[in-house]
Scaffold this motif. Structure first.
Motif, PDB file in Angstrom:
ATOM      1  N   ALA A  66     -10.100  20.959   3.612  1.00  0.00           N
ATOM      2  CA  ALA A  66      -9.258  21.496   2.550  1.00  0.00           C
ATOM      3  C   ALA A  66      -7.921  21.841   3.177  1.00  0.00           C
ATOM      4  N   LYS A  67      -6.882  21.790   2.348  1.00  0.00           N
ATOM      5  CA  LYS A  67      -5.551  22.030   2.916  1.00  0.00           C
ATOM      6  C   LYS A  67      -5.370  23.465   3.380  1.00  0.00           C
ATOM      7  N   ARG A  68      -6.114  24.366   2.762  1.00  0.00           N
ATOM      8  CA  ARG A  68      -5.949  25.766   3.163  1.00  0.00           C
ATOM      9  C   ARG A  68      -6.582  26.032   4.534  1.00  0.00           C
ATOM     10  N   THR A  77       0.860  -1.188   0.000  1.00  0.00           N
ATOM     11  CA  THR A  77       0.000   0.000   0.000  1.00  0.00           C
ATOM     12  C   THR A  77       0.897   1.238   0.000  1.00  0.00           C
ATOM     13  N   ARG A  78       0.265   2.383  -0.146  1.00  0.00           N
ATOM     14  CA  ARG A  78       1.065   3.618  -0.117  1.00  0.00           C
ATOM     15  C   ARG A  78       0.212   4.776   0.383  1.00  0.00           C
ATOM     16  N   PHE A  79       0.935   5.808   0.821  1.00  0.00           N
ATOM     17  CA  PHE A  79       0.309   7.093   1.140  1.00  0.00           C
ATOM     18  C   PHE A  79       1.019   8.092   0.246  1.00  0.00           C
ATOM     19  N   ALA A  80       0.236   8.935  -0.457  1.00  0.00           N
ATOM     20  CA  ALA A  80       0.826   9.791  -1.497  1.00  0.00           C
ATOM     21  C   ALA A  80       0.412  11.255  -1.344  1.00  0.00           C
ATOM     22  N   PRO A  81       0.884  11.920  -0.299  1.00  0.00           N
ATOM     23  CA  PRO A  81       0.467  13.309  -0.086  1.00  0.00           C
ATOM     24  C   PRO A  81       1.198  14.293  -0.999  1.00  0.00           C
ATOM     25  N   SER A  82       0.571  15.426  -1.211  1.00  0.00           N
ATOM     26  CA  SER A  82       1.209  16.531  -1.923  1.00  0.00           C
ATOM     27  C   SER A  82       1.725  17.522  -0.884  1.00  0.00           C
ATOM     28  N   PRO A  83       2.990  17.952  -1.009  1.00  0.00           N
ATOM     29  CA  PRO A  83       3.565  18.858   0.002  1.00  0.00           C
ATOM     30  C   PRO A  83       3.164  20.307  -0.238  1.00  0.00           C
ATOM     31  N   VAL A 104      -4.943   2.660  -1.432  1.00  0.00           N
ATOM     32  CA  VAL A 104      -5.833   3.101  -0.351  1.00  0.00           C
ATOM     33  C   VAL A 104      -5.909   4.618  -0.409  1.00  0.00           C
ATOM     34  N   ARG A 105      -7.098   5.159  -0.610  1.00  0.00           N
ATOM     35  CA  ARG A 105      -7.225   6.610  -0.723  1.00  0.00           C
ATOM     36  C   ARG A 105      -8.671   7.035  -0.526  1.00  0.00           C
ATOM     37  N   GLY A 106      -8.898   8.339  -0.522  1.00  0.00           N
ATOM     38  CA  GLY A 106     -10.225   8.885  -0.230  1.00  0.00           C
ATOM     39  C   GLY A 106     -11.252   8.572  -1.312  1.00  0.00           C
ATOM     40  N   ASP A 122     -13.287  10.394  -2.699  1.00  0.00           N
ATOM     41  CA  ASP A 122     -13.432  11.413  -3.746  1.00  0.00           C
ATOM     42  C   ASP A 122     -12.709  11.015  -5.034  1.00  0.00           C
ATOM     43  N   LEU A 123     -11.841   9.989  -4.963  1.00  0.00           N
ATOM     44  CA  LEU A 123     -11.116   9.573  -6.162  1.00  0.00           C
ATOM     45  C   LEU A 123     -11.700   8.319  -6.803  1.00  0.00           C
ATOM     46  N   PHE A 124     -12.829   7.865  -6.270  1.00  0.00           N
ATOM     47  CA  PHE A 124     -13.445   6.646  -6.814  1.00  0.00           C
ATOM     48  C   PHE A 124     -13.757   6.787  -8.308  1.00  0.00           C
ATOM     49  N   SER A 168       0.259  15.125 -15.268  1.00  0.00           N
ATOM     50  CA  SER A 168      -0.956  15.448 -14.535  1.00  0.00           C
ATOM     51  C   SER A 168      -1.077  14.421 -13.430  1.00  0.00           C
ATOM     52  N   TYR A 169      -1.963  14.676 -12.496  1.00  0.00           N
ATOM     53  CA  TYR A 169      -2.192  13.714 -11.420  1.00  0.00           C
ATOM     54  C   TYR A 169      -2.495  12.324 -11.991  1.00  0.00           C
ATOM     55  N   HIS A 170      -3.436  12.255 -12.950  1.00  0.00           N
ATOM     56  CA  HIS A 170      -3.878  10.944 -13.460  1.00  0.00           C
ATOM     57  C   HIS A 170      -2.717  10.155 -14.070  1.00  0.00           C
ATOM     58  N   SER A 209       0.672  10.596 -13.621  1.00  0.00           N
ATOM     59  CA  SER A 209       1.747  10.208 -12.689  1.00  0.00           C
ATOM     60  C   SER A 209       1.286   9.149 -11.698  1.00  0.00           C
ATOM     61  N   VAL A 210       0.034   9.228 -11.269  1.00  0.00           N
ATOM     62  CA  VAL A 210      -0.399   8.278 -10.244  1.00  0.00           C
ATOM     63  C   VAL A 210      -0.331   6.836 -10.769  1.00  0.00           C
ATOM     64  N   VAL A 211      -0.708   6.601 -12.029  1.00  0.00           N
ATOM     65  CA  VAL A 211      -0.659   5.214 -12.521  1.00  0.00           C
ATOM     66  C   VAL A 211       0.787   4.761 -12.739  1.00  0.00           C
ATOM     67  N   ILE A 231       5.878  11.218  -2.437  1.00  0.00           N
ATOM     68  CA  ILE A 231       5.631  12.662  -2.359  1.00  0.00           C
ATOM     69  C   ILE A 231       5.153  13.137  -3.729  1.00  0.00           C
ATOM     70  N   GLU A 232       3.917  13.596  -3.795  1.00  0.00           N
ATOM     71  CA  GLU A 232       3.324  14.012  -5.073  1.00  0.00           C
ATOM     72  C   GLU A 232       3.546  15.508  -5.276  1.00  0.00           C
ATOM     73  N   ASP A 233       4.755  15.802  -5.750  1.00  0.00           N
ATOM     74  CA  ASP A 233       5.169  17.215  -5.847  1.00  0.00           C
ATOM     75  C   ASP A 233       5.317  17.688  -7.292  1.00  0.00           C
TER      76      ASP A 233
HETATM   77  N1  GLU Z   1      -1.684  13.404  -3.938  1.00  0.00           N
HETATM   78  C1  GLU Z   1      -3.032  12.925  -3.986  1.00  0.00           C
HETATM   79  C2  GLU Z   1      -3.826  13.600  -2.879  1.00  0.00           C
HETATM   80  O1  GLU Z   1      -3.231  14.098  -1.932  1.00  0.00           O
HETATM   81  C3  GLU Z   1      -3.055  11.424  -3.806  1.00  0.00           C
HETATM   82  C4  GLU Z   1      -4.181  10.781  -4.496  1.00  0.00           C
HETATM   83  C5  GLU Z   1      -4.055   9.250  -4.489  1.00  0.00           C
HETATM   84  O2  GLU Z   1      -3.829   8.685  -3.418  1.00  0.00           O
HETATM   85  O3  GLU Z   1      -4.200   8.650  -5.562  1.00  0.00           O
HETATM   86  O4  GLU Z   1      -5.041  13.672  -2.958  1.00  0.00           O
END
Ligand code: GLU
Ligand code: ZN
Length: 292
Positions: A262-264, A5-11, A221-223, A225-227, A203-205, A207-209, A41-43
């Motif tokens: 939201a991140k803000r 699994t992974r966690f992929a946050p944007s900094p 494993v993710r939120g 909202d990305l289903f 783009s996100y789509h 790079s993520v694949v 790290i999704e930068d």
């Molecule tokens: N960087 C994306 C976010 O923070 C990750 C999305 C994913 O896990 O596919 O929402």
């Protein structure tokens, strides 16, 4: 294959309770399956990514009790991989340049003959303004947004290939198990998504694949909202010859007034809870995960 699994946050801001939930869940699932939990790290958004936020991500996750193998994959180091994939899709005739902005798209989508504008995973479904006129031969254009011609793309997928994925969590309408979709779904409910953004070269789509494949992720494993966007990811995996992981979309942690974090909005930053004296166990409790 090792369960991974992974966690992929944007900094681009502080981690919130919602991020903590996602990261802890992904790590717990890996532990339960004697698998591996990875960090990425999704930068790719260079204008919004900051080293300061990246460092705080490491710090917050360690504090939460998470660990992951080094080196961490950073998207900014993989731009050549994204470019090669774009070249592949370009040579298949599946991409076209498009500089329409949001306002152009809204205007075209609401033109009388178009009917009600439809929303897809990336906002308004692109009405196709540039699709036919754009030049698709010769060298791939640089520094211009590139869209995927969804109709063409779904047509090149051979009929024997099943377009589906295994969902072990839930979609927004309780979808679970094997989720199938049709070529018509892709065209009508997603449309020509942008695969290379200006100033990003990806783009996100896209790079993520590529990154899930590079990291050998077997369960994403993710939120929730990305289903809906997952269908784009399955199609790209097919077009680029990448393995198909299974997916676990989890619920979104909401704040008191029910709006998505939201991140803000710094109110629920992990660092705030830490500063206020919360323990990692308190965080687990707040997001509804069992102590470990
Ligand atoms: N960087 C994306 C976010 O923070 C990750 C999305 C994913 O896990 O596919 O929402
Ligand atoms: Zn356009």
């Amino acid at each position: 294959m090792t369960f991974t699994t992974r966690f992929a946050p944007s900094p681009t801001g502080p981690l919130h309770l919602g991020h903590a939930y996602s990261a802890l869940l992904a790590s717990d699932m890996a532990t339960d399956q004697q698998g591996v939990f990875l960090l990425r790290i999704e930068d790719i958004d260079r204008s919004r990514s900051r080293t300061h936020w990246e460092n705080q991500i490491y710090d917050d996750l360690e504090w939460l009790g998470l660990s992951w193998p080094s080196p961490v994959l950073r998207q900014s180091e993989r731009l050549h991989v994204y470019e090669a994939a774009l070249e592949d899709l370009w040579s298949q005739g599946l991409l076209y340049p498009c500089t329409c902005n949001r306002r152009d798209i809204a205007a075209a989508a609401s033109a009388p003959q178009e009917g009600a504008p439809l929303l897809g995973p990336d906002g308004l479904i692109y009405p196709g303004t540039c699709r036919n006129a754009a030049i698709r031969t010769g060298a791939m254009p640089r520094n211009v947004p590139l869209r995927l011609d969804m109709e063409q793309a779904s047509r090149v997928v051979s009929p024997e290939i099943e377009m589906s994925f295994l969902e072990t969590g839930f979609g927004p309408n309780r979808e679970t198990g094997q989720i199938s979709f049709s070529r018509a779904d892709l065209v009508n409910t997603i449309g020509d998504v942008v695969l290379s953004r200006r100033d990003m070269g990806t783009s996100y789509h896209l790079s993520v694949v590529l990154d899930d494949a590079e990291q050998g992720i077997t369960r994403v494993v993710r939120g929730r909202d990305l289903f809906e966007a997952t269908r784009i990811h399955i199609l790209l995996q097919i077009l680029l010859g990448l393995p198909r992981p299974s997916y676990h979309h989890h619920s979104l942690i909401r704040d008191d007034i029910g709006k998505r974090l939201a991140k803000r909005d710094d109110a629920r930053a992990i660092s705030k809870y830490r500063a206020d004296g919360a323990s990692p166990e308190d965080i687990r409790e707040m997001v509804g995960l069992h102590h470990r």
